[in-house]
Design an enzyme around this catalytic site. Structure first.
Site, PDB file in Angstrom:
ATOM      1  N   GLU A 163       4.245  -2.740  -3.001  1.00 16.58           N
ATOM      2  CA  GLU A 163       3.423  -3.113  -4.157  1.00 16.58           C
ATOM      3  C   GLU A 163       4.297  -3.736  -5.237  1.00 16.58           C
ATOM      4  O   GLU A 163       5.497  -3.434  -5.335  1.00 16.58           O
ATOM      5  CB  GLU A 163       2.726  -1.848  -4.699  1.00 16.58           C
ATOM      6  CG  GLU A 163       1.848  -2.115  -5.910  1.00 16.58           C
ATOM      7  CD  GLU A 163       0.921  -0.955  -6.273  1.00 16.58           C
ATOM      8  OE1 GLU A 163       1.089   0.145  -5.713  1.00 16.58           O
ATOM      9  OE2 GLU A 163       0.037  -1.167  -7.123  1.00 16.58           O
ATOM     10  N   GLU A 180      -8.608   1.652  -3.836  1.00 13.45           N
ATOM     11  CA  GLU A 180      -9.009   2.779  -4.696  1.00 13.45           C
ATOM     12  C   GLU A 180     -10.110   2.339  -5.657  1.00 13.45           C
ATOM     13  O   GLU A 180      -9.997   2.502  -6.881  1.00 13.45           O
ATOM     14  CB  GLU A 180      -7.798   3.363  -5.440  1.00 13.45           C
ATOM     15  CG  GLU A 180      -6.766   3.933  -4.484  1.00 13.45           C
ATOM     16  CD  GLU A 180      -5.711   4.824  -5.129  1.00 13.45           C
ATOM     17  OE1 GLU A 180      -5.631   4.908  -6.365  1.00 13.45           O
ATOM     18  OE2 GLU A 180      -4.945   5.455  -4.357  1.00 13.45           O
ATOM     19  N   GLU A 234      -2.275   4.995   2.285  1.00 16.12           N
ATOM     20  CA  GLU A 234      -1.227   5.429   1.354  1.00 16.12           C
ATOM     21  C   GLU A 234      -0.997   6.913   1.585  1.00 16.12           C
ATOM     22  O   GLU A 234      -1.936   7.713   1.502  1.00 16.12           O
ATOM     23  CB  GLU A 234      -1.626   5.181  -0.109  1.00 16.12           C
ATOM     24  CG  GLU A 234      -1.587   3.722  -0.501  1.00 16.12           C
ATOM     25  CD  GLU A 234      -1.899   3.472  -1.970  1.00 16.12           C
ATOM     26  OE1 GLU A 234      -1.639   4.336  -2.819  1.00 16.12           O
ATOM     27  OE2 GLU A 234      -2.433   2.379  -2.256  1.00 16.12           O
ATOM     28  N   GLN A 283       6.325   4.222  -0.764  1.00 15.17           N
ATOM     29  CA  GLN A 283       6.295   2.799  -0.443  1.00 15.17           C
ATOM     30  C   GLN A 283       7.618   2.458   0.223  1.00 15.17           C
ATOM     31  O   GLN A 283       8.512   3.285   0.289  1.00 15.17           O
ATOM     32  CB  GLN A 283       6.044   1.987  -1.697  1.00 15.17           C
ATOM     33  CG  GLN A 283       4.711   2.301  -2.358  1.00 15.17           C
ATOM     34  CD  GLN A 283       4.327   1.328  -3.456  1.00 15.17           C
ATOM     35  OE1 GLN A 283       4.979   0.343  -3.738  1.00 15.17           O
ATOM     36  NE2 GLN A 283       3.203   1.646  -4.126  1.00 15.17           N
TER      37      GLN A 283
END
Ligand code: AHR
Length: 499
Positions: free
Chosen positions: A27, A175, A298, A347
């Site tokens: 991200e 989300e 995630e 991540q």
């Protein structure tokens, strides 16, 4: 000492472990993209088109199968046209989610898809639903994947890429129950259907469309979503679950924790098993033919940021505790491989439970990276039935199962290779495990064994980058049983021919 038996039945193949279960997430957050992956063409750090060679090499080595981008919460404020064309003309925006820093959009669509080509992985694009438009999403797909002479394929060519890319995975929003627009599930489902309708297949590119699924144990979201979407427009729904030792206000330090915190963290990570099973039960009810898969897009640990670092950058260290978390999660995902199509740890570099940490030209592979390396033979293999007679471990207050395991088989030219991964969460007792094959099977020769262990606090730093490393050895395995020792706070992987 834990003494137990692990039975493995190569006759009972349960399903294929999608390589994508070993997927990753990147991200525009903190130092994940900038510094961690992308340093720019003019950097002194060795790079190809601005992308760090050391990071690409490390990710290739673990056979990274799929990479999700550009977010995360960032995805729902990302406008892809800001990130194409001449660098000096790209819009400079404020990254409002992550630290309020200026995002210069120097890493955009071309750079991300180049990164995926360098790694050799599938791209997974998260399109903006929260603050974007259907037209913007549709045009992005056209820009990336349409052959021929359309306005957007010509624009792509003008920006240096004639051939369309292959883009399989697209997530419609991120989300959307939270940072992606605070939507109700019914409202999101309508938005989803509209967006997916206009994200088309061009040429021989076929999109695999992923709807925003639930947060953790929000079963209502799954029920409502599955009541409105179907197999004609949805291949999978996503689940997000982070392992936070206590709660959002008391996440605790990544490195300064006690035994109770360690076991509480592992108990928290094991909760994902119950969450997954309850979501799958709802999906079974509403999608009886199992045509929609679950993607854990995630997952991983979330602690307090390292002291002195930007709180919006989510930079944390990574210890043996994280290695155990990774191993337990991967075993859980493997065991549900008939329903889980992908999982992406959060991540990939410098953010949350990262695989890699960087500081200038320096790079450190974390204990979590070691686990992904030790598990890589499971990618694309057939999960086979395995069961362990487990024992409990922990403190007086916190009790959890000590062991966690997966077994899979890969067959090449008629030769079957069994891969076993076993972790032992106990901080005090090593586990002596008798692996038992059923009648008719024997181990057949050299086994490649890797062991990762250490104190629960052990981590790799820029000063001591190799403190936590797997040790490799080969052993001769024969007969129907073999005894494997898994150290306390340790993980073992072993691959051996069976016949
Ligand atoms: O991974 C960090 C953030 O966690 C992501 O941006 C968001 O999707 C999730 O809440």
């Amino acid at each position: 000492m834990i003494k137990t038996v692990l039975t493995v039945n190569p006759n009972n193949e349960i399903g294929t472990i999608a390589p994508e279960i070993y997927g990753h997430f990147s991200e525009h957050l903190g130092r994940c993209i900038y510094e961690g992956i992308f340093v720019g063409r003019d950097s002194d750090i060795p790079n190809t088109n601005g992308i760090r060679n050391d990071v690409v090499d490390a990710l290739k080595a673990v056979r990274l199968p799929v990479l999700r981008w550009p977010g995360g919460c960032f995805a729902d404020e990302y406008h892809w046209k800001d990130g194409i064309g001449p660098l000096e003309e790209r819009r400079r925006m404020v990254n409002t989610n992550w630290g309020g820093v200026v995002e210069d959009n120097s890493f955009g669509t071309h750079e991300f898809l180049d990164l995926c080509e360098q790694i050799g992985c599938e791209p997974y694009i998260s399109v903006n639903v929260g603050s974007g438009t259907v037209q913007e999403a549709a045009e992005w797909i056209e820009y990336m994947t349409a052959p021929g002479e359309s306005t957007f394929s010509k624009l792509r060519e003008k920006n240096g890429r004639k051939e369309p890319w292959k883009v399989k995975y697209i997530g419609i929003g991120n989300e959307n129950w939270g940072c992606g627009g605070s939507m109700e599930p019914q409202y999101y489902a309508s938005e989803y259907k509209k967006y997916q309708q206009f994200c088309k297949d061009y040429g021989d590119n076929h999109l695999y469309k992923i709807a925003c699924g639930p947060s953790a144990d929000d079963y209502n979201w799954t029920r409502e979503l599955l009541s409105h979407v179907n197999k004609w427009h949805t291949k999978a729904i996503s689940l997000h679950y982070y392992t936070i030792p206590y709660d959002w206000e008391h996440k605790g330090s990544a490195t300064d924790f006690n035994e109770k915190d360690y076991y509480v963290t592992l108990r928290g990570t094991r909760y994902i098993e119950e969450i997954i099973d309850k979501h799958l039960a709802i999906m079974d009810e509403l999608d009886k033919e199992h045509e929609i898969s679950l993607i854990v897009d995630e997952w991983g640990t979330w602690y307090d940021v390292e002291p002195g670092t930007n709180p919006g950058f989510l930079f944390q260290q990574n210890t043996m505790r994280d290695a155990l978390v990774a191993s337990i999660n991967l075993n859980i995902f493997n065991s549900r491989c008939t329903r889980i199509a992908m999982a992406n740890i959060a991540q990939v570099v410098n953010v949350l439970q990262a695989m890699i940490l960087t500081e200038g030209a320096k790079i450190v592979k974390t204990p979590t990276y070691e686990v992904f390396d030790m598990y890589k033979e499971h990618q694309g293999a057939r999960l086979v039935e395995s069961a362990v007679f487990n024992s409990e471990t922990g403190t007086d207050e916190v009790r959890i199962p000590a062991l966690s395991q997966s077994a899979s088989i890969k067959e090449q030219n008629g030769v079957k290779v069994l891969t076993l991964t076993v972790s032992n969460a106990s901080l005090t007792d090593e586990a002596e495990i008798e692996i038992a094959l059923p009648e008719g099977f024997v181990f057949d020769g050299e086994a490649a064994v890797s062991v990762l262990t250490g104190d629960m606090h052990d981590c790799n730093t820029f000063e001591e980058p190799d403190k936590v490393k797997q040790t490799r050895r080969s052993e001769n395995w024969s007969g129907r049983t073999h005894t494997l020792t898994v150290p306390a706070c340790g993980i073992v992987s072993a691959s051996c021919k069976v016949k």
